[in-house]
Write an enzyme that holds these catalytic residues in place. Structure first.
Site, PDB file in Angstrom:
ATOM      1  N   LYS A   1      -3.494   6.294  12.519  1.00  0.00           N
ATOM      2  CA  LYS A   1      -3.334   7.715  12.814  1.00  0.00           C
ATOM      3  C   LYS A   1      -3.375   8.059  14.075  1.00  0.00           C
ATOM      4  CE  LYS A   1      -3.007  10.421  10.442  1.00  0.00           C
ATOM      5  NZ  LYS A   1      -1.412  10.687  10.129  1.00  0.00           N
TER       6      LYS A   1
ATOM      7  N   ARG B   1      -1.931  10.264   0.023  1.00  0.00           N
ATOM      8  CA  ARG B   1      -1.726   9.686   1.273  1.00  0.00           C
ATOM      9  C   ARG B   1      -2.790   8.491   1.639  1.00  0.00           C
ATOM     10  NH1 ARG B   1      -6.459  10.498   2.816  1.00  0.00           N
ATOM     11  NH2 ARG B   1      -5.786   9.347   4.518  1.00  0.00           N
TER      12      ARG B   1
ATOM     13  N   ASP C   1      -1.925   1.599   8.995  1.00  0.00           N
ATOM     14  CA  ASP C   1      -0.983   1.701   8.108  1.00  0.00           C
ATOM     15  C   ASP C   1       0.114   0.722   8.315  1.00  0.00           C
ATOM     16  OD1 ASP C   1      -2.164   4.513   8.974  1.00  0.00           O
ATOM     17  OD2 ASP C   1      -0.784   4.738   7.273  1.00  0.00           O
TER      18      ASP C   1
HETATM   19  O1  MRU Z   1      -1.106  10.395   7.246  1.00  0.00           O
HETATM   20  P1  MRU Z   1      -2.183   9.878   6.453  1.00  0.00           P
HETATM   21  O2  MRU Z   1      -3.387  10.757   6.234  1.00  0.00           O
HETATM   22  O3  MRU Z   1      -1.545   9.018   5.507  1.00  0.00           O
HETATM   23  O4  MRU Z   1      -2.566   8.738   7.493  1.00  0.00           O
HETATM   24  C1  MRU Z   1      -3.939   7.745   6.958  1.00  0.00           C
HETATM   25  C2  MRU Z   1      -4.132   6.858   8.066  1.00  0.00           C
HETATM   26  O5  MRU Z   1      -3.748   6.902   9.027  1.00  0.00           O
HETATM   27  C3  MRU Z   1      -5.187   5.764   7.567  1.00  0.00           C
HETATM   28  O6  MRU Z   1      -6.005   5.410   8.596  1.00  0.00           O
HETATM   29  C4  MRU Z   1      -4.456   4.611   7.083  1.00  0.00           C
HETATM   30  O7  MRU Z   1      -3.647   4.899   6.073  1.00  0.00           O
HETATM   31  C5  MRU Z   1      -5.412   3.449   6.862  1.00  0.00           C
HETATM   32  S1  MRU Z   1      -6.684   3.769   5.433  1.00  0.00           S
HETATM   33  C6  MRU Z   1      -6.361   3.493   4.038  1.00  0.00           C
END
Ligand code: MRU
Length: 348
Positions: A250, A61, A239
């Protein structure tokens, strides 16, 4: 699966002590993040579909990391079956694994284009190039972010944005680690990041390994602590960054940005430029992943509410650009991002 053997592949990971993903030429090895922080076990991945599954269930992830994994996933599938149909199947399967982080589609499309011309060898070369460029981006943005945060000593971060989320030191957590390395950091608050507890399970694991002083808080404690003057800056990852500077990250990030604005402190977003989507004009065009209600009903396998309770489970939210005081990338730091300044970060 195989039990993780300590294996340090480069200096970027050596400083962090966590290798989330490694490719040995035949197999993609991924630290199974669902089992952290209690068990360090690697998944052995040799086809596109298991890579897509690992991304879907969050064994792998974090926006940059899922892009790199998917890139190797296509190459692995072509080792097995180099036909054009196999390339299209792998591309479709991996692209569909998760919708919000643009790094996934970005990486898959690059490897797909390379493979159309040069087959499996070109695919693997492209995957390695993406991996290397994300490693370099992590290092550069950590330095740029720390340079931009003079005077910041107490920070709050959300979700997990370190070596488990991106090659190298990560995004927001990479900046935080660099502040610590410069002896500038007094304290870190890590939010739990319900429902899947990336903060409680993964950020705490990384901060502990890095030896950085921290406290874990429940998500609902964040606004009060910010209002009470407990921190100087909120630093998060991303993201997808829309062309106008709106940020998908997130779920819970938007609330932290509102609290930071009300308190008059910095709200810093860190990520590689592979997370900027020039095709997406604003945050309203970003697809927000809705995950299974079971993730809200349960924590650690334990039912938290009445079985069958209806739940909403958006995995991300959108923070409007007006709340972002700085966007930190490997190509520089943009203050109060606008369409013009965000697009200027992109190469070519
Ligand atoms: O659902 P996830 O755990 O993949 O979410 C990750 C995040 O929201 C991070 O903040 C995001 O990917 C940026 S960190 C490299």
């Amino acid at each position: 699966v195989s039990t993780l053997r300590a294996r340090v592949e480069n200096t970027a990971t050596a400083s962090v002590g966590v290798v989330a993903l490694r490719f040995d030429g035949e197999t993609l090895w991924a630290l199974d993040q669902r089992r952290l922080p209690f068990e360090e076990v690697e998944l052995r991945l040799r086809r596109a579909a298991p890579v897509a599954d690992a991304i879907r269930v969050l064994s792998i992830r974090g926006a940059p990391l899922i892009g790199v994994a998917a890139a190797y996933g296509i190459a692995l599938e072509l080792f097995h079956d180099p036909s054009p149909a196999s390339l299209e199947r792998a591309t479709t399967t991996l692209r569909a694994a998760r919708p919000t982080a643009v790094n996934l589609a970005w990486a898959v499309d690059r490897v797909h284009a390379a493979a159309l011309n040069g087959g499996a060898a070109a695919a693997v070369a492209q995957a390695r190039a993406i991996h290397d460029s994300e490693l370099a981006a992590s290092a550069a943005l950590a330095t740029a972010g720390a340079d931009a945060l003079a005077g910041v000593t107490r920070v709050m971060t959300h979700c997990n944005t370190g070596a488990l989320a991106a090659p190298g030191a990560g995004t927001a957590l990479g900046v935080i680690a660099e502040l610590a390395r410069r002896d500038q950091l007094e304290h870190v608050f890590a939010t739990e990041s319900r429902p899947l507890l990336q903060g409680a399970r993964l950020t705490v694991y990384e901060l502990s390994k890095l030896g950085i002083a921290h406290e874990l808080i429940v998500d609902s404690a964040a606004a009060g602590l910010i209002a009470g003057g407990a921190i100087d800056a909120v630093i998060v990852g991303c993201d997808r960054v829309a062309a106008n500077g709106d940020v998908a990250n997130k779920v819970g990030t938007y609330g932290l940005a509102l609290a930071a604005r009300a308190a008059g402190i910095e709200f810093v977003v860190a990520g590689p430029t592979s997370t900027i989507d020039p095709e997406c004009a604003s945050g309203s065009e970003i697809a927000i992943e809705e995950r299974d209600a079971g993730e809200v009903r349960h924590a650690g396998g334990q039912l938290l509410t009445l079985p069958g309770t209806r739940c909403r489970n958006p995995a991300f939210d959108i923070t409007p650009r007006e709340l972002v005081t700085a966007l930190v990338t490997e190509r520089g730091v943009v203050r109060a991002p606008t369409r013009e300044s965000v697009l200027a970060l992109l190469p070519g």
